[in-house]
Design a protein around this motif. Structure first.
Motif, PDB file in Angstrom:
ATOM      1  N   LYS A  65      47.936  45.473  47.030  1.00 51.94           N
ATOM      2  CA  LYS A  65      46.494  45.281  47.121  1.00 51.94           C
ATOM      3  C   LYS A  65      45.888  46.663  46.970  1.00 51.94           C
ATOM      4  O   LYS A  65      46.273  47.585  47.690  1.00 51.94           O
ATOM      5  CB  LYS A  65      46.090  44.660  48.450  1.00 51.94           C
ATOM      6  CG  LYS A  65      44.623  44.318  48.508  1.00 51.94           C
ATOM      7  CD  LYS A  65      44.270  43.556  49.763  1.00 51.94           C
ATOM      8  CE  LYS A  65      42.793  43.205  49.733  1.00 51.94           C
ATOM      9  NZ  LYS A  65      42.392  42.440  50.894  1.00 51.94           N
ATOM     10  N   PHE A  66      44.993  46.810  46.015  1.00 52.50           N
ATOM     11  CA  PHE A  66      44.497  48.137  45.665  1.00 52.50           C
ATOM     12  C   PHE A  66      42.983  48.102  45.505  1.00 52.50           C
ATOM     13  O   PHE A  66      42.357  47.049  45.592  1.00 52.50           O
ATOM     14  CB  PHE A  66      45.172  48.624  44.380  1.00 52.50           C
ATOM     15  CG  PHE A  66      45.124  47.632  43.249  1.00 52.50           C
ATOM     16  CD1 PHE A  66      44.066  47.609  42.368  1.00 52.50           C
ATOM     17  CD2 PHE A  66      46.143  46.709  43.082  1.00 52.50           C
ATOM     18  CE1 PHE A  66      44.008  46.688  41.337  1.00 52.50           C
ATOM     19  CE2 PHE A  66      46.091  45.778  42.055  1.00 52.50           C
ATOM     20  CZ  PHE A  66      45.031  45.774  41.178  1.00 52.50           C
ATOM     21  N   GLU A 109      51.626  38.085  38.792  1.00 52.57           N
ATOM     22  CA  GLU A 109      50.286  37.526  38.916  1.00 52.57           C
ATOM     23  C   GLU A 109      49.325  38.603  39.414  1.00 52.57           C
ATOM     24  O   GLU A 109      49.491  39.142  40.499  1.00 52.57           O
ATOM     25  CB  GLU A 109      50.287  36.347  39.878  1.00 52.57           C
ATOM     26  CG  GLU A 109      48.939  35.695  40.026  1.00 52.57           C
ATOM     27  CD  GLU A 109      48.943  34.508  40.966  1.00 52.57           C
ATOM     28  OE1 GLU A 109      47.895  33.865  41.093  1.00 52.57           O
ATOM     29  OE2 GLU A 109      49.988  34.218  41.581  1.00 52.57           O
ATOM     30  N   LEU A 110      48.340  38.909  38.567  1.00 54.93           N
ATOM     31  CA  LEU A 110      47.277  39.840  38.923  1.00 54.93           C
ATOM     32  C   LEU A 110      46.022  39.020  39.152  1.00 54.93           C
ATOM     33  O   LEU A 110      45.550  38.329  38.257  1.00 54.93           O
ATOM     34  CB  LEU A 110      47.054  40.857  37.798  1.00 54.93           C
ATOM     35  CG  LEU A 110      45.889  41.820  37.984  1.00 54.93           C
ATOM     36  CD1 LEU A 110      46.114  42.723  39.190  1.00 54.93           C
ATOM     37  CD2 LEU A 110      45.691  42.646  36.723  1.00 54.93           C
ATOM     38  N   ASN A 111      45.515  39.060  40.373  1.00 53.39           N
ATOM     39  CA  ASN A 111      44.324  38.315  40.740  1.00 53.39           C
ATOM     40  C   ASN A 111      43.327  39.299  41.341  1.00 53.39           C
ATOM     41  O   ASN A 111      43.492  39.721  42.485  1.00 53.39           O
ATOM     42  CB  ASN A 111      44.659  37.204  41.725  1.00 53.39           C
ATOM     43  CG  ASN A 111      43.507  36.275  41.965  1.00 53.39           C
ATOM     44  OD1 ASN A 111      42.448  36.398  41.351  1.00 53.39           O
ATOM     45  ND2 ASN A 111      43.705  35.321  42.848  1.00 53.39           N
ATOM     46  N   GLU A 112      42.348  39.686  40.546  1.00 57.43           N
ATOM     47  CA  GLU A 112      41.369  40.710  40.911  1.00 57.43           C
ATOM     48  C   GLU A 112      42.078  41.985  41.326  1.00 57.43           C
ATOM     49  O   GLU A 112      42.708  42.621  40.498  1.00 57.43           O
ATOM     50  CB  GLU A 112      40.392  40.183  41.954  1.00 57.43           C
ATOM     51  CG  GLU A 112      39.515  39.060  41.405  1.00 57.43           C
ATOM     52  CD  GLU A 112      38.527  38.536  42.421  1.00 57.43           C
ATOM     53  OE1 GLU A 112      38.530  38.994  43.580  1.00 57.43           O
ATOM     54  OE2 GLU A 112      37.736  37.671  42.039  1.00 57.43           O
ATOM     55  N   ASN A 113      42.045  42.361  42.602  1.00 60.83           N
ATOM     56  CA  ASN A 113      42.688  43.600  43.021  1.00 60.83           C
ATOM     57  C   ASN A 113      43.981  43.360  43.814  1.00 60.83           C
ATOM     58  O   ASN A 113      44.394  44.184  44.614  1.00 60.83           O
ATOM     59  CB  ASN A 113      41.721  44.463  43.842  1.00 60.83           C
ATOM     60  CG  ASN A 113      41.339  43.806  45.147  1.00 60.83           C
ATOM     61  OD1 ASN A 113      41.273  42.587  45.240  1.00 60.83           O
ATOM     62  ND2 ASN A 113      41.082  44.604  46.160  1.00 60.83           N
ATOM     63  N   GLN A 114      44.635  42.228  43.557  1.00 60.53           N
ATOM     64  CA  GLN A 114      45.899  41.911  44.211  1.00 60.53           C
ATOM     65  C   GLN A 114      46.942  41.588  43.147  1.00 60.53           C
ATOM     66  O   GLN A 114      46.672  40.866  42.195  1.00 60.53           O
ATOM     67  CB  GLN A 114      45.743  40.727  45.147  1.00 60.53           C
ATOM     68  CG  GLN A 114      44.817  41.001  46.303  1.00 60.53           C
ATOM     69  CD  GLN A 114      44.718  39.813  47.233  1.00 60.53           C
ATOM     70  OE1 GLN A 114      45.510  38.887  47.187  1.00 60.53           O
ATOM     71  NE2 GLN A 114      43.725  39.842  48.099  1.00 60.53           N
ATOM     72  N   LEU A 115      48.138  42.106  43.337  1.00 62.54           N
ATOM     73  CA  LEU A 115      49.224  41.892  42.392  1.00 62.54           C
ATOM     74  C   LEU A 115      50.447  41.395  43.144  1.00 62.54           C
ATOM     75  O   LEU A 115      50.794  41.933  44.199  1.00 62.54           O
ATOM     76  CB  LEU A 115      49.558  43.198  41.666  1.00 62.54           C
ATOM     77  CG  LEU A 115      50.771  43.157  40.749  1.00 62.54           C
ATOM     78  CD1 LEU A 115      50.505  42.267  39.536  1.00 62.54           C
ATOM     79  CD2 LEU A 115      51.140  44.557  40.305  1.00 62.54           C
ATOM     80  N   ARG A 116      51.066  40.373  42.592  1.00 61.26           N
ATOM     81  CA  ARG A 116      52.325  39.854  43.136  1.00 61.26           C
ATOM     82  C   ARG A 116      53.323  39.764  41.992  1.00 61.26           C
ATOM     83  O   ARG A 116      53.022  39.190  40.948  1.00 61.26           O
ATOM     84  CB  ARG A 116      52.152  38.468  43.750  1.00 61.26           C
ATOM     85  CG  ARG A 116      51.304  38.455  44.993  1.00 61.26           C
ATOM     86  CD  ARG A 116      51.161  37.018  45.516  1.00 61.26           C
ATOM     87  NE  ARG A 116      50.261  36.963  46.616  1.00 61.26           N
ATOM     88  CZ  ARG A 116      50.645  36.970  47.898  1.00 61.26           C
ATOM     89  NH1 ARG A 116      51.912  37.010  48.188  1.00 61.26           N
ATOM     90  NH2 ARG A 116      49.766  36.931  48.865  1.00 61.26           N
ATOM     91  N   MET A 117      54.487  40.346  42.211  1.00 56.69           N
ATOM     92  CA  MET A 117      55.560  40.302  41.228  1.00 56.69           C
ATOM     93  C   MET A 117      56.826  39.828  41.926  1.00 56.69           C
ATOM     94  O   MET A 117      57.113  40.249  43.037  1.00 56.69           O
ATOM     95  CB  MET A 117      55.822  41.693  40.639  1.00 56.69           C
ATOM     96  CG  MET A 117      54.682  42.300  39.892  1.00 56.69           C
ATOM     97  SD  MET A 117      54.997  44.007  39.345  1.00 56.69           S
ATOM     98  CE  MET A 117      56.511  43.846  38.442  1.00 56.69           C
TER      99      MET A 117
END
Length: 147
Positions: A65-66, A109-117
């Motif tokens: 989360k950035f 999955e990049l969802n706005e300012n959150q990334l899950r790999m």
């Protein structure tokens, strides 16, 4: 005779205790979480980032989360790594995934300012796993506070 019975009982107890201690399951999990928060002046934007890596026997996962102003840089980096032709988009999210025989090899999955790999270590090649680890290191640098 009493001494012989005591010795036999102690041997049996020792063997039972030793067997109980040796029957354990092995699982290695490493997790790293970094959260940085700084407060500046009231007219400057606060910086935050949460970066988590979960690395166990079956999976390698990264959750980030950035800052919202870093979204375009992160998206560009992911497009460079995974390609635009494999990208699935909707209004706020970008997804890259690969499946083998109805099993998910990896998903980004990049969802706005959150990334899950996440990547399945059993399905992925060593080369692909090393690529995911490289991407994780680069994302950690990319989302770090710029001085």
């Amino acid at each position: 005779m009493k001494t012989l019975v005591t010795i036999v009982v102690h041997l049996i107890m020792g063997l039972l205790v030793a067997c109980a201690q040796t029957t354990s399951s092995k699982s290695t999990t490493s997790s790293t979480k970094t959260t940085v928060k700084t407060c500046g002046e009231t007219n400057k934007e606060n910086y935050y980032r949460s970066f988590t890596v979960i690395n166990n026997d079956e999976n390698y996962k990264i959750k980030v989360k950035f800052m919202e102003n870093m979204q375009n840089e992160v998206k560009s980096f992911l497009i460079e790594q995974f390609g635009q032709e494999k990208m699935i988009t909707n209004t706020t999210s970008y997804i890259w995934k690969k499946e083998i025989d109805d099993s998910k090899m990896y998903m980004v999955e990049l969802n706005e300012n959150q990334l899950r790999m996440s990547i399945d270590k059993e399905l992925a090649s060593d080369k692909l796993l090393k690529k995911f680890m490289y991407i994780g290191k680069e994302l950690k640098l990319l989302t770090a506070k710029k001085i």
